[in-house]
Design a protein around this motif. Structure first.
Motif, mmCIF file in Angstrom:
data_model
loop_
_atom_site.group_PDB
_atom_site.id
_atom_site.type_symbol
_atom_site.label_atom_id
_atom_site.label_comp_id
_atom_site.label_asym_id
_atom_site.label_seq_id
_atom_site.Cartn_x
_atom_site.Cartn_y
_atom_site.Cartn_z
ATOM 1 N N THR A 1 -25.016 -10.344 -39.138
ATOM 2 C CA THR A 1 -23.670 -11.642 -39.051
ATOM 3 C C THR A 1 -22.892 -11.135 -37.917
ATOM 4 O OG1 THR A 1 -22.702 -11.090 -40.750
ATOM 5 C CG2 THR A 1 -24.649 -12.350 -41.305
ATOM 6 N N ALA A 2 -22.205 -12.311 -37.382
ATOM 7 C CA ALA A 2 -21.278 -11.883 -36.236
ATOM 8 C C ALA A 2 -19.995 -13.298 -36.531
ATOM 9 C CB ALA A 2 -21.636 -11.692 -35.124
ATOM 10 N N SER A 3 -18.996 -13.906 -36.674
ATOM 11 C CA SER A 3 -18.516 -14.672 -36.748
ATOM 12 C C SER A 3 -17.114 -14.148 -36.209
ATOM 13 C CB SER A 3 -18.490 -14.972 -38.476
ATOM 14 O OG SER A 3 -17.897 -16.206 -38.776
ATOM 15 N N ALA B 1 -18.427 -19.491 -31.104
ATOM 16 C CA ALA B 1 -17.886 -20.663 -30.035
ATOM 17 C C ALA B 1 -18.808 -21.910 -30.217
ATOM 18 C CB ALA B 1 -18.434 -20.291 -28.523
ATOM 19 N N GLU B 2 -18.328 -22.580 -31.237
ATOM 20 C CA GLU B 2 -19.616 -23.809 -31.590
ATOM 21 C C GLU B 2 -19.862 -24.576 -30.563
ATOM 22 O OE1 GLU B 2 -17.056 -26.505 -34.495
ATOM 23 O OE2 GLU B 2 -17.508 -24.710 -35.985
ATOM 24 N N GLY C 1 -19.706 -16.145 -22.007
ATOM 25 C CA GLY C 1 -19.180 -15.353 -23.420
ATOM 26 C C GLY C 1 -21.034 -14.529 -24.148
ATOM 27 N N ALA C 2 -21.265 -14.188 -23.568
ATOM 28 C CA ALA C 2 -22.541 -13.159 -23.758
ATOM 29 C C ALA C 2 -23.674 -14.116 -25.009
ATOM 30 C CB ALA C 2 -22.163 -12.330 -24.358
ATOM 31 N N TYR C 3 -23.215 -15.188 -24.458
ATOM 32 C CA TYR C 3 -24.494 -16.085 -25.299
ATOM 33 C C TYR C 3 -25.041 -16.773 -24.780
ATOM 34 C CZ TYR C 3 -21.308 -17.628 -29.439
ATOM 35 O OH TYR C 3 -19.678 -17.676 -30.274
ATOM 36 N N GLN C 4 -26.021 -16.159 -23.899
ATOM 37 C CA GLN C 4 -26.474 -16.314 -22.963
ATOM 38 C C GLN C 4 -26.631 -15.477 -21.996
ATOM 39 O OE1 GLN C 4 -30.169 -18.545 -23.565
ATOM 40 N NE2 GLN C 4 -29.286 -18.372 -25.388
ATOM 41 N N PRO C 5 -28.138 -14.779 -21.428
ATOM 42 C CA PRO C 5 -28.195 -13.905 -20.106
ATOM 43 C C PRO C 5 -27.950 -14.902 -18.683
ATOM 44 C CG PRO C 5 -30.184 -14.237 -21.081
ATOM 45 C CD PRO C 5 -29.292 -15.330 -22.027
ATOM 46 N N LEU C 6 -27.020 -15.046 -18.350
ATOM 47 C CA LEU C 6 -26.663 -15.621 -16.796
ATOM 48 C C LEU C 6 -25.656 -14.935 -16.061
ATOM 49 C CD1 LEU C 6 -26.788 -18.132 -15.350
ATOM 50 C CD2 LEU C 6 -24.755 -18.418 -16.095
ATOM 51 N N GLY C 7 -26.266 -14.077 -15.154
ATOM 52 C CA GLY C 7 -24.927 -13.478 -13.900
ATOM 53 C C GLY C 7 -25.190 -14.777 -12.197
ATOM 54 N N ALA C 8 -24.140 -14.956 -11.677
ATOM 55 C CA ALA C 8 -24.109 -15.600 -11.137
ATOM 56 C C ALA C 8 -22.993 -15.061 -9.927
ATOM 57 C CB ALA C 8 -23.210 -16.545 -11.388
ATOM 58 N N THR C 9 -23.431 -15.343 -8.724
ATOM 59 C CA THR C 9 -23.328 -14.829 -7.291
ATOM 60 C C THR C 9 -22.617 -15.918 -6.214
ATOM 61 O OG1 THR C 9 -24.523 -12.910 -7.378
ATOM 62 C CG2 THR C 9 -23.150 -13.247 -5.081
ATOM 63 N N ALA D 1 -20.351 -25.148 -20.698
ATOM 64 C CA ALA D 1 -19.653 -24.895 -22.100
ATOM 65 C C ALA D 1 -18.494 -23.589 -22.770
ATOM 66 C CB ALA D 1 -20.824 -25.297 -23.301
ATOM 67 N N ALA D 2 -19.288 -23.069 -21.543
ATOM 68 C CA ALA D 2 -17.794 -21.140 -22.061
ATOM 69 C C ALA D 2 -16.934 -21.556 -21.601
ATOM 70 C CB ALA D 2 -18.702 -20.218 -21.525
ATOM 71 N N ILE D 3 -17.096 -22.676 -20.253
ATOM 72 C CA ILE D 3 -15.587 -22.621 -19.088
ATOM 73 C C ILE D 3 -14.804 -23.524 -19.381
ATOM 74 C CG2 ILE D 3 -15.167 -23.145 -17.091
ATOM 75 C CD1 ILE D 3 -17.619 -21.565 -15.706
ATOM 76 N N GLU D 4 -15.934 -25.193 -20.554
ATOM 77 C CA GLU D 4 -14.711 -25.579 -20.946
ATOM 78 C C GLU D 4 -14.021 -24.621 -22.242
ATOM 79 O OE1 GLU D 4 -18.443 -28.049 -21.575
ATOM 80 O OE2 GLU D 4 -18.289 -29.151 -19.741
#
Length: 453
Positions: free
Chosen positions: A40-42, A70-71, A278-286, A319-322
């Motif tokens: 678990t993590a919280s 991060a709900e 926030g590491a909730y999904q694997p995503l990179g950007a350039t 959602a992370a940026i928001e």
């Protein structure tokens, strides 16, 4: 190794044994891998299968900027999976379009158009190719104390010793010295003079200079205020682009949106990942500036991925940026960072084995030393690719046994907690480190069990 690992061969539960048998551990001799099952993590903590709870003082791999609760992101991911779990990159989704616009808004200057991938290493790969396509040149200058990823292009521009097993790598990569005041023979600004001379001697054949504005896993190296502005200037004077790798230093980590914001510099190309979701999904950007973006209107961008702009991942990013914006987490990181810096200074004053502390915001490093007079490290670059542990590993392990996870790389403990962390949890983590650092104090040159007593 890092502090969360137990000794290989110790008792593992059924899941841990299964994982060890069937899954490769990263950057490891497999005989030394001993995975710990997280159940678990919280918030800013996580728990193992035995019910032990740990303060996540490094944000896992310096990526859990938003902690583990991060709900807004959880809801966005669930909604997107139900709406459309995947569409090909030639299609778009509302989240992808809006995230592209958001990134243009929060990144500095006129950075305006983004290519989405699934990791930081892929973001760097895209940056290398874009710089080469745009300039028509091949060479990339990067630095020795750097980490840019594990795929062949990004490991080739990495200076970290983990690159050695993959060499010769891709052609056209050149390494330069770093702005490392504590452990280099060059003063930080002299290292910049060195890069300027490299550009002159390469005779206009360099496509880009690639740097982490604040070096991450190779020591949390913060350059002088004038370093990055001058680096950009000399790059442009020699027809080269400036690429800033913000995979670790981005999204509030420094108390600013990005590490380059600390120095008021707008790169030509920026890479990002980790805190992007926030590491909730694997995503990179350039992301590139408008001039580079315009170039590809009539010149092919010969690059792509099946999962570029994956709907669920970009929904998490939006959602992370928001979340960063609506919860004012960038300013909060700056305030908490000032408190953290004070606590680390007090900690260093009490432990002779702390040779240096440095950082910005919630992005700090504690570098250890065997001798405060000569600044001899406990951990060396060779240790990174060798069997066995170091005193630095032992310090991290001791902190872990006292309920605090802190990553360590070579000779530095890396402090990068979720931006949501409170002063109370900072105090608890510092207390655990206070005890753990007794291990390195006792191991210093000239210290014996007799003198300890």
């Amino acid at each position: 190794m890092s502090g969360q690992e137990s000794v290989a061969g110790s008792d593992l539960n059924e899941i841990e044994q299964m994982d060890k048998k069937h899954v490769f551990g990263t950057w490891s001799f497999q005989s030394e891998v001993s995975p710990t099952q997280v159940t678990t993590a919280s918030g800013y903590t996580f728990s193992d299968a035995s019910g032990n709870e740990f303060i996540d003082f490094s944000g896992q791999l310096m990526c859990s900027n938003l902690g583990h609760s991060a709900e807004r992101i959880e809801d966005a991911v669930a909604t997107q999976v139900k709406e459309s779990a995947y569409v090909a990159p030639s299609y778009t989704t509302e989240a992808r379009a809006k995230l592209g616009k958001k990134l243009a808004e929060v990144t500095p200057g006129n950075l305006s158009k983004t290519f989405f991938s699934t990791s930081g290493t892929e973001a760097v790969e895209a940056a290398i190719k874009i710089a080469r396509f745009y300039t028509g040149k091949q060479k990339i200058i990067s630095r020795y104390r750097s980490y840019h990823g594990a795929t062949y292009g990004s490991i080739s521009v990495t200076g970290d010793p983990r690159r050695l097993a993959s060499e010769p790598g891709i052609p056209g990569t050149i390494k330069a010295p770093d702005p490392y005041a504590y452990g280099s023979s060059l003063d930080p600004m002299q290292s910049l003079d060195y890069i300027e001379e490299m550009l002159e001697l390469e005779g206009g054949t360099v496509a880009a200079i690639l740097v982490e504005p604040i070096v991450g896993s190779n020591g949390i190296l913060v350059p002088p205020d004038e370093y990055l502005p001058r680096l950009k200037r000399i790059a442009h004077e020699h027809g080269a682009l400036l690429i800033c790798d913000e995979v670790m230093s981005g999204f509030g980590r420094t108390g600013n949106w990005f590490g380059c914001d600390v120095f008021d510099v707008e790169p030509d190309i920026m890479t990002m990942a980790k805190g992007l979701t926030g590491a909730y999904q694997p995503l990179g950007a350039t992301i590139v500036n408008e001039t580079i973006a315009d170039h590809f209107e009539d010149n092919m961008l010969c690059h792509g991925h099946t999962y570029s702009g994956h709907p669920v991942a970009v929904a998490a990013g939006l959602a992370a940026i928001e979340t960063y914006q609506q919860e004012d987490l960038i300013n909060r990181a700056k305030e908490r960072g000032e408190y953290l810096e004070t606590q680390l200074a007090d900690l260093a004053a009490d432990h002779p084995s702390v040779g240096d502390t440095r950082g910005v915001g919630l992005f700090h490093g504690i570098e250890l030393t065997r001798s405060s007079e000569e600044r001899v490290p406990f951990g060396t670059r060779e240790d990174k690719i060798s069997k066995g542990g170091t005193i630095v590993d032992d310090v991290a392990k001791e902190a872990y046994e006292n309920g605090v996870y802190v990553a360590n790389m070579i000779n530095t403990l890396i402090i990068a907690p979720p931006l949501t962390i409170t002063e109370r949890e900072i105090d608890a983590a510092i207390a655990a480190l206070d005890t753990a650092l007794e291990t390195s104090d006792a191991a210093m040159d000239g210290v014996s069990e007799t003198t300890e007593e």
